[in-house]
Scaffold this active site. Sequence first.
Site, short mmCIF file in Angstrom:
data_model
loop_
_atom_site.label_atom_id
_atom_site.label_comp_id
_atom_site.label_asym_id
_atom_site.label_seq_id
_atom_site.Cartn_x
_atom_site.Cartn_y
_atom_site.Cartn_z
N HIS A 139 38.89 83.82 18.76
CA HIS A 139 38.28 82.56 18.31
C HIS A 139 37.76 82.72 16.89
CE1 HIS A 139 35.02 79.28 19.22
NE2 HIS A 139 36.04 78.78 18.54
N GLU A 151 35.20 85.68 17.56
CA GLU A 151 34.70 85.84 18.93
C GLU A 151 35.91 86.29 19.76
OE1 GLU A 151 33.23 82.13 20.56
OE2 GLU A 151 31.67 83.14 21.68
N1 LIG Z 1 38.71 72.82 13.87
C1 LIG Z 1 37.80 73.74 14.15
O1 LIG Z 1 36.72 73.79 13.53
C2 LIG Z 1 38.07 74.77 15.22
C3 LIG Z 1 37.27 75.93 15.25
C4 LIG Z 1 37.56 76.94 16.18
C5 LIG Z 1 38.61 76.76 17.08
N2 LIG Z 1 39.36 75.61 17.05
C6 LIG Z 1 40.48 75.50 17.99
O2 LIG Z 1 41.69 75.75 17.26
C7 LIG Z 1 42.76 75.02 17.83
C8 LIG Z 1 43.41 74.16 16.76
O3 LIG Z 1 42.46 73.27 16.25
P1 LIG Z 1 42.66 72.55 14.83
O4 LIG Z 1 41.33 71.98 14.46
O5 LIG Z 1 43.36 73.46 13.89
O6 LIG Z 1 43.65 71.35 15.26
P2 LIG Z 1 44.56 70.45 14.31
O7 LIG Z 1 44.67 69.14 14.99
O8 LIG Z 1 44.09 70.49 12.89
O9 LIG Z 1 46.00 71.19 14.36
C9 LIG Z 1 46.74 71.33 15.52
C10 LIG Z 1 48.21 71.53 15.15
O10 LIG Z 1 48.93 71.87 16.33
C11 LIG Z 1 50.21 71.30 16.22
N3 LIG Z 1 50.84 71.27 17.54
C12 LIG Z 1 50.60 70.41 18.58
N4 LIG Z 1 51.38 70.74 19.62
C13 LIG Z 1 52.12 71.82 19.25
C14 LIG Z 1 53.12 72.61 19.89
N5 LIG Z 1 53.51 72.36 21.15
N6 LIG Z 1 53.66 73.64 19.21
C15 LIG Z 1 53.28 73.90 17.94
N7 LIG Z 1 52.35 73.18 17.28
C16 LIG Z 1 51.78 72.16 17.92
C17 LIG Z 1 49.94 69.93 15.60
O11 LIG Z 1 51.14 69.38 15.03
C18 LIG Z 1 48.87 70.27 14.56
O12 LIG Z 1 49.45 70.58 13.30
C19 LIG Z 1 42.17 74.22 19.00
O13 LIG Z 1 42.37 74.94 20.18
C20 LIG Z 1 40.68 74.14 18.64
O14 LIG Z 1 39.86 74.02 19.78
C21 LIG Z 1 39.11 74.61 16.13
#
Ligand SMILES: NC(=O)c1ccc[n+]([C@@H]2O[C@H](COP(=O)([O-])OP(=O)(O)OC[C@H]3O[C@@H](n4cnc5c(N)ncnc54)[C@H](O)[C@@H]3O)[C@@H](O)[C@H]2O)c1
Length: 296
Positions: A139, A151
């Site tokens: 994480h 994490e």
């Molecule tokens: N944004 C934050 O601050 C944050 C912090 C820690 C963890 N996270 C976690 O990280 C992960 C991603 O979050 P994010 O904010 O980057 O999301 P985001 O919406 O910015 O990006 C997600 C990406 O995943 C792609 N995607 C969707 N389905 C897919 C598939 N089947 N195969 C490949 N790509 C696919 C989408 O096209 C998109 O580009 C989540 O699990 C979220 O909980 C986010």
Amino acid sequence: MKNIAVIGAGTMGNGIAHTFAQFGYQVNLIDISETSLEKGLSTITRNLDRMLAKEKISNEAKLQTLANIKTYTTLNDGVKNCDLVIEAATENVDLKLNIFKELDTICNTETILATNTSSISITKIASVTKRPDKVIGMHFMNPVPIMKLVEVIRGYSTSDQVTSTIMELSKELKKVPVEVNDYPGFIANRILMPMLNEAIYSLYEGVAGVYEIDTVMKLGMAHPMGPLQLADFIGLDVCLSILKVLHNGFGNPKYAPCPLLTNMVMAGKLGVKSGEGFYDYSESRKAEKVAKQFIQ
Ligand SMILES: NC(=O)c1ccc[n+]([C@@H]2O[C@H](COP(=O)([O-])OP(=O)(O)OC[C@H]3O[C@@H](n4cnc5c(N)ncnc54)[C@H](O)[C@@H]3O)[C@@H](O)[C@H]2O)c1
């Protein structure tokens, strides 16, 4: 460990790809959307340019980092010969379970499968694979190239060896890994989300206003950002869904989301991404602020 695949080129995926590539790893960045891949690469380039301008990296290092990243639109091509896959796709249980089922069938049996999920159980994700000992939470925090913490979350069956490999790998990226067990919200969100929820309850009950609540926490507790502003930045929909995971997972009413938060999400006030949350981020409001600066 040399070859890494990152699934998802959004906010977190492009930051994770950037970080590994900067430390000399070959990174395959995979997304179902070409547009996300293009946006991801341009964000990485912009962030590297910023580091170059601050003389934190050389031009050669910038070019080498970019050369270390290749993009793919299918899992099959992207994860070939990778030692580690880090999934950072959209936060949706079914989507992640499908991705891990597929990864389990196409990756080498020795490949470690990690997820960057903020709230979904690592044990649940591992249960759809035949290698639950090699499934782990990694994480990262946003923005990934800057934030030090990783994490590292052990699922119920994650092995000691896989945990120590991921801890060591995080240190090679000059991050500080901490090991935690797989319970709802892990540690980061288990502690952060109730604090944000309490700030929202304080506003809901009329104890103080938005400015007052954020100022107490900024100036009194030395937090770089007030909790209501932080909730706006994270996204109120994301906060609500993580609180629901805590509430359902522990069955304890202390995690119940504040009704004001639920109402704001239903009204589409999601924070920065929708232009309004506890603060107003709309274009007209920005224009008003600029205009005021000129008048003064
Ligand atoms: N944004 C934050 O601050 C944050 C912090 C820690 C963890 N996270 C976690 O990280 C992960 C991603 O979050 P994010 O904010 O980057 O999301 P985001 O919406 O910015 O990006 C997600 C990406 O995943 C792609 N995607 C969707 N389905 C897919 C598939 N089947 N195969 C490949 N790509 C696919 C989408 O096209 C998109 O580009 C989540 O699990 C979220 O909980 C986010």
